[in-house]
Design a protein around this motif. Structure first.
Motif, PDB file in Angstrom:
ATOM      1  N   SER A 171       0.829  -1.206   0.000  1.00 10.36           N
ATOM      2  CA  SER A 171       0.000   0.000   0.000  1.00 10.36           C
ATOM      3  C   SER A 171       0.867   1.261   0.000  1.00 10.36           C
ATOM      4  O   SER A 171       0.512   2.271  -0.620  1.00 10.36           O
ATOM      5  CB  SER A 171      -0.923  -0.002   1.217  1.00 10.36           C
ATOM      6  N   GLU A 172       2.006   1.201   0.698  1.00 14.21           N
ATOM      7  CA  GLU A 172       2.908   2.355   0.728  1.00 14.21           C
ATOM      8  C   GLU A 172       3.430   2.676  -0.675  1.00 14.21           C
ATOM      9  O   GLU A 172       3.426   3.844  -1.107  1.00 14.21           O
ATOM     10  CB  GLU A 172       4.080   2.076   1.666  1.00 14.21           C
ATOM     11  N   TRP A 173       3.859   1.650  -1.406  1.00 17.03           N
ATOM     12  CA  TRP A 173       4.379   1.873  -2.759  1.00 17.03           C
ATOM     13  C   TRP A 173       3.261   2.301  -3.701  1.00 17.03           C
ATOM     14  O   TRP A 173       3.454   3.183  -4.550  1.00 17.03           O
ATOM     15  CB  TRP A 173       5.059   0.605  -3.248  1.00 17.03           C
ATOM     16  N   HIS A 174       2.091   1.724  -3.546  1.00 19.02           N
ATOM     17  CA  HIS A 174       0.909   2.121  -4.321  1.00 19.02           C
ATOM     18  C   HIS A 174       0.675   3.623  -4.158  1.00 19.02           C
ATOM     19  O   HIS A 174       0.495   4.351  -5.146  1.00 19.02           O
ATOM     20  CB  HIS A 174      -0.298   1.316  -3.817  1.00 19.02           C
ATOM     21  N   ALA A 175       0.670   4.121  -2.923  1.00 19.57           N
ATOM     22  CA  ALA A 175       0.387   5.530  -2.657  1.00 19.57           C
ATOM     23  C   ALA A 175       1.454   6.441  -3.254  1.00 19.57           C
ATOM     24  O   ALA A 175       1.146   7.518  -3.788  1.00 19.57           O
ATOM     25  CB  ALA A 175       0.278   5.763  -1.145  1.00 19.57           C
ATOM     26  N   ILE A 176       2.724   6.015  -3.187  1.00 22.62           N
ATOM     27  CA  ILE A 176       3.817   6.815  -3.750  1.00 22.62           C
ATOM     28  C   ILE A 176       3.653   6.949  -5.262  1.00 22.62           C
ATOM     29  O   ILE A 176       3.780   8.043  -5.828  1.00 22.62           O
ATOM     30  CB  ILE A 176       5.176   6.179  -3.394  1.00 22.62           C
ATOM     31  N   LEU A 177       3.353   5.824  -5.923  1.00 25.28           N
ATOM     32  CA  LEU A 177       3.174   5.863  -7.376  1.00 25.28           C
ATOM     33  C   LEU A 177       1.941   6.668  -7.758  1.00 25.28           C
ATOM     34  O   LEU A 177       1.952   7.435  -8.736  1.00 25.28           O
ATOM     35  CB  LEU A 177       3.063   4.444  -7.918  1.00 25.28           C
ATOM     36  N   ASN A 178       0.865   6.503  -7.006  1.00 27.48           N
ATOM     37  CA  ASN A 178      -0.369   7.204  -7.343  1.00 27.48           C
ATOM     38  C   ASN A 178      -0.211   8.715  -7.182  1.00 27.48           C
ATOM     39  O   ASN A 178      -0.745   9.491  -7.985  1.00 27.48           O
ATOM     40  CB  ASN A 178      -1.517   6.693  -6.477  1.00 27.48           C
ATOM     41  N   GLU A 179       0.542   9.119  -6.167  1.00 23.72           N
ATOM     42  CA  GLU A 179       0.774  10.550  -5.971  1.00 23.72           C
ATOM     43  C   GLU A 179       1.486  11.154  -7.172  1.00 23.72           C
ATOM     44  O   GLU A 179       1.213  12.294  -7.568  1.00 23.72           O
ATOM     45  CB  GLU A 179       1.588  10.781  -4.700  1.00 23.72           C
ATOM     46  N   ARG A 180       2.381  10.384  -7.796  1.00 23.87           N
ATOM     47  CA  ARG A 180       3.117  10.857  -8.975  1.00 23.87           C
ATOM     48  C   ARG A 180       2.288  10.714 -10.256  1.00 23.87           C
ATOM     49  O   ARG A 180       2.651  11.259 -11.292  1.00 23.87           O
ATOM     50  CB  ARG A 180       4.427  10.072  -9.105  1.00 23.87           C
ATOM     51  N   GLY A 181       1.175   9.973 -10.189  1.00 22.65           N
ATOM     52  CA  GLY A 181       0.372   9.725 -11.386  1.00 22.65           C
ATOM     53  C   GLY A 181       0.885   8.573 -12.218  1.00 22.65           C
ATOM     54  O   GLY A 181       0.521   8.435 -13.390  1.00 22.65           O
ATOM     55  N   TRP A 182       1.693   7.690 -11.592  1.00 24.18           N
ATOM     56  CA  TRP A 182       2.339   6.593 -12.313  1.00 24.18           C
ATOM     57  C   TRP A 182       1.816   5.223 -11.904  1.00 24.18           C
ATOM     58  O   TRP A 182       2.366   4.215 -12.330  1.00 24.18           O
ATOM     59  CB  TRP A 182       3.850   6.630 -12.082  1.00 24.18           C
ATOM     60  N   PHE A 183       0.797   5.156 -11.089  1.00 20.01           N
ATOM     61  CA  PHE A 183       0.338   3.851 -10.630  1.00 20.01           C
ATOM     62  C   PHE A 183      -0.312   3.062 -11.759  1.00 20.01           C
ATOM     63  O   PHE A 183       0.077   1.924 -12.032  1.00 20.01           O
ATOM     64  CB  PHE A 183      -0.641   4.022  -9.458  1.00 20.01           C
ATOM     65  N   ALA A 184      -1.291   3.649 -12.421  1.00 22.29           N
ATOM     66  CA  ALA A 184      -2.001   2.959 -13.512  1.00 22.29           C
ATOM     67  C   ALA A 184      -1.313   3.312 -14.822  1.00 22.29           C
ATOM     68  O   ALA A 184      -1.873   3.988 -15.686  1.00 22.29           O
ATOM     69  CB  ALA A 184      -3.472   3.359 -13.527  1.00 22.29           C
ATOM     70  N   ASN A 185      -0.084   2.800 -14.997  1.00 24.68           N
ATOM     71  CA  ASN A 185       0.745   3.347 -16.077  1.00 24.68           C
ATOM     72  C   ASN A 185       0.382   2.868 -17.472  1.00 24.68           C
ATOM     73  O   ASN A 185       0.987   3.317 -18.442  1.00 24.68           O
ATOM     74  CB  ASN A 185       2.239   3.110 -15.781  1.00 24.68           C
ATOM     75  N   TRP A 206      -3.091   2.799 -18.228  1.00 24.09           N
ATOM     76  CA  TRP A 206      -4.427   3.350 -18.434  1.00 24.09           C
ATOM     77  C   TRP A 206      -4.341   4.595 -19.305  1.00 24.09           C
ATOM     78  O   TRP A 206      -3.344   5.327 -19.278  1.00 24.09           O
ATOM     79  CB  TRP A 206      -5.049   3.748 -17.106  1.00 24.09           C
ATOM     80  N   PRO A 207      -5.398   4.876 -20.059  1.00 19.65           N
ATOM     81  CA  PRO A 207      -5.421   6.138 -20.827  1.00 19.65           C
ATOM     82  C   PRO A 207      -5.501   7.336 -19.886  1.00 19.65           C
ATOM     83  O   PRO A 207      -5.972   7.237 -18.750  1.00 19.65           O
ATOM     84  CB  PRO A 207      -6.690   6.003 -21.681  1.00 19.65           C
ATOM     85  N   GLU A 208      -5.065   8.468 -20.374  1.00 16.13           N
ATOM     86  CA  GLU A 208      -5.003   9.666 -19.544  1.00 16.13           C
ATOM     87  C   GLU A 208      -6.372  10.088 -19.023  1.00 16.13           C
ATOM     88  O   GLU A 208      -6.475  10.594 -17.890  1.00 16.13           O
ATOM     89  CB  GLU A 208      -4.377  10.810 -20.336  1.00 16.13           C
ATOM     90  N   GLU A 209      -7.421   9.886 -19.819  1.00 15.87           N
ATOM     91  CA  GLU A 209      -8.741  10.337 -19.380  1.00 15.87           C
ATOM     92  C   GLU A 209      -9.254   9.578 -18.161  1.00 15.87           C
ATOM     93  O   GLU A 209     -10.203  10.005 -17.500  1.00 15.87           O
ATOM     94  CB  GLU A 209      -9.764  10.228 -20.517  1.00 15.87           C
ATOM     95  N   HIS A 210      -8.633   8.447 -17.851  1.00 16.68           N
ATOM     96  CA  HIS A 210      -9.039   7.682 -16.675  1.00 16.68           C
ATOM     97  C   HIS A 210      -7.990   7.692 -15.565  1.00 16.68           C
ATOM     98  O   HIS A 210      -8.077   6.916 -14.619  1.00 16.68           O
ATOM     99  CB  HIS A 210      -9.357   6.239 -17.079  1.00 16.68           C
ATOM    100  N   GLY A 211      -7.002   8.575 -15.688  1.00 14.58           N
ATOM    101  CA  GLY A 211      -6.024   8.714 -14.619  1.00 14.58           C
ATOM    102  C   GLY A 211      -4.665   8.110 -14.901  1.00 14.58           C
ATOM    103  O   GLY A 211      -3.794   8.111 -14.023  1.00 14.58           O
ATOM    104  N   GLY A 212      -4.450   7.602 -16.117  1.00 10.13           N
ATOM    105  CA  GLY A 212      -3.146   7.068 -16.474  1.00 10.13           C
ATOM    106  C   GLY A 212      -2.221   8.155 -16.999  1.00 10.13           C
ATOM    107  O   GLY A 212      -2.662   9.267 -17.301  1.00 10.13           O
ATOM    108  N   PRO A 213      -0.932   7.869 -17.140  1.00  4.81           N
ATOM    109  CA  PRO A 213       0.022   8.871 -17.601  1.00  4.81           C
ATOM    110  C   PRO A 213       0.134   8.964 -19.126  1.00  4.81           C
ATOM    111  O   PRO A 213       0.841   9.838 -19.628  1.00  4.81           O
ATOM    112  CB  PRO A 213       1.341   8.391 -17.001  1.00  4.81           C
ATOM    113  N   GLY A 214      -0.509   8.042 -19.844  1.00  3.97           N
ATOM    114  CA  GLY A 214      -0.434   8.072 -21.300  1.00  3.97           C
ATOM    115  C   GLY A 214       0.904   7.635 -21.851  1.00  3.97           C
ATOM    116  O   GLY A 214       1.339   8.097 -22.906  1.00  3.97           O
ATOM    117  N   TRP A 215       1.572   6.721 -21.152  1.00 11.99           N
ATOM    118  CA  TRP A 215       2.890   6.264 -21.579  1.00 11.99           C
ATOM    119  C   TRP A 215       2.803   5.413 -22.838  1.00 11.99           C
ATOM    120  O   TRP A 215       1.819   4.717 -23.085  1.00 11.99           O
ATOM    121  CB  TRP A 215       3.550   5.430 -20.488  1.00 11.99           C
TER     122      TRP A 215
END
Length: 252
Positions: free
Chosen positions: A44-58, A60-69
């Motif tokens: 959960s700690e690593w999940h929160a760190i990635l989500n804060e940066r916007g990199w957790f759902a890497n 996913w499309p940007e419109e749903h919260g992904g970074p668009g990588w």
């Protein structure tokens, strides 16, 4: 290692390396490199760190919260995480259910469940395998019978799932259930989201050789599930299950 990255990709790799150096907790990295099992709090700690940066759902499309990588950016991130000792992301919500909801879920489901996956408010597990229906998922016997009462439309679920990884941590499970016993096996399956705190849900650990309980059995006895937790169309779950598996297997 020279993989013929473009200048933009090399700049992204540097960004990832700096992020890992600054944000990856040393204690977590040490546990990963030592091959130690991570706790729910660790993950959960690593999940929160990635989500804060916007990199957790890497992915996913940007419109749903992904970074668009791009696929190359995702490879760079995964590769650098592995080198640094970054924990593997728990895949069930973000890598498996998320893409299914994005493609097949209705707007209400996407608006409700996707943000909860990102925030970590829901911890998901997978209800596919059953005794006698492991590799042969078309043989699932867990049933979901539709009904309507004073509380609204619902399904009553009965059956058993097994080898449910991290089910002991989860509050939600996505399940393949049989909604038409008369149809050919692949045509009578639906995809249902079940709250594991619902009366009638029981989790029993399967102790592994090392004494841990990474996997579990999940039993359903007259479990009432709101009809709005059906993803897509009734009896079309086989299609959604196959789509999910493309993310599960490529993730591995």
């Amino acid at each position: 290692m020279d993989l013929n990255f473009t200048p933009e990709e090399l700049a992204f790799r540097t960004e990832v390396q700096e992020f890992l150096r600054d944000k990856l907790p040393a204690a977590l990295a040490a546990k990963v490199k030592a091959g130690q099992r991570l706790s729910r709090d660790d993950q959960s700690e690593w999940h929160a760190i990635l989500n804060e940066r916007g990199w957790f759902a890497n992915h996913w499309p940007e419109e749903h919260g992904g970074p668009g990588w791009t696929p190359v950016q995702k490879f760079i991130f995964d590769h650098e995480c592995a080198l640094a000792g970054g924990p593997r992301i728990v895949p069930f919500g973000v890598n498996m259910l998320g893409p299914v909801l994005i493609k097949y879920g209705n707007e209400a489901q996407k608006n409700y469940w996707l943000p909860r996956i990102l925030s970590g408010e829901d911890w998901w597990c997978q209800g596919y395998s059953e005794p006698g229906a492991g590799s042969d998922l078309a043989s699932v016997k867990t049933t979901a019978e539709a009904g309507v009462d004073a509380q609204g439309a619902h399904y009553i679920v009965n059956g058993q799932k097994t080898w449910t990884t991290q089910g002991q941590h989860a509050n939600m499970i996505f399940c393949l259930v049989r909604t038409d016993k008369q149809a050919r096996p692949q045509s009578g399956i639906s995809f249902l989201l079940v709250d594991m705190n619902t009366p009638g849900v029981e989790i029993r650990p399967i102790r592994t050789l090392d004494g841990d309980r990474e996997v579990n059995e999940v039993f359903f006895t007259n479990v009432r599930v709101p009809a709005e937790n059906l993803v897509g169309e009734e009896n079309k779950g086989w299609t959604y299950a196959k789509y999910l598996l493309t993310y599960e297997r490529t993730g591995i």
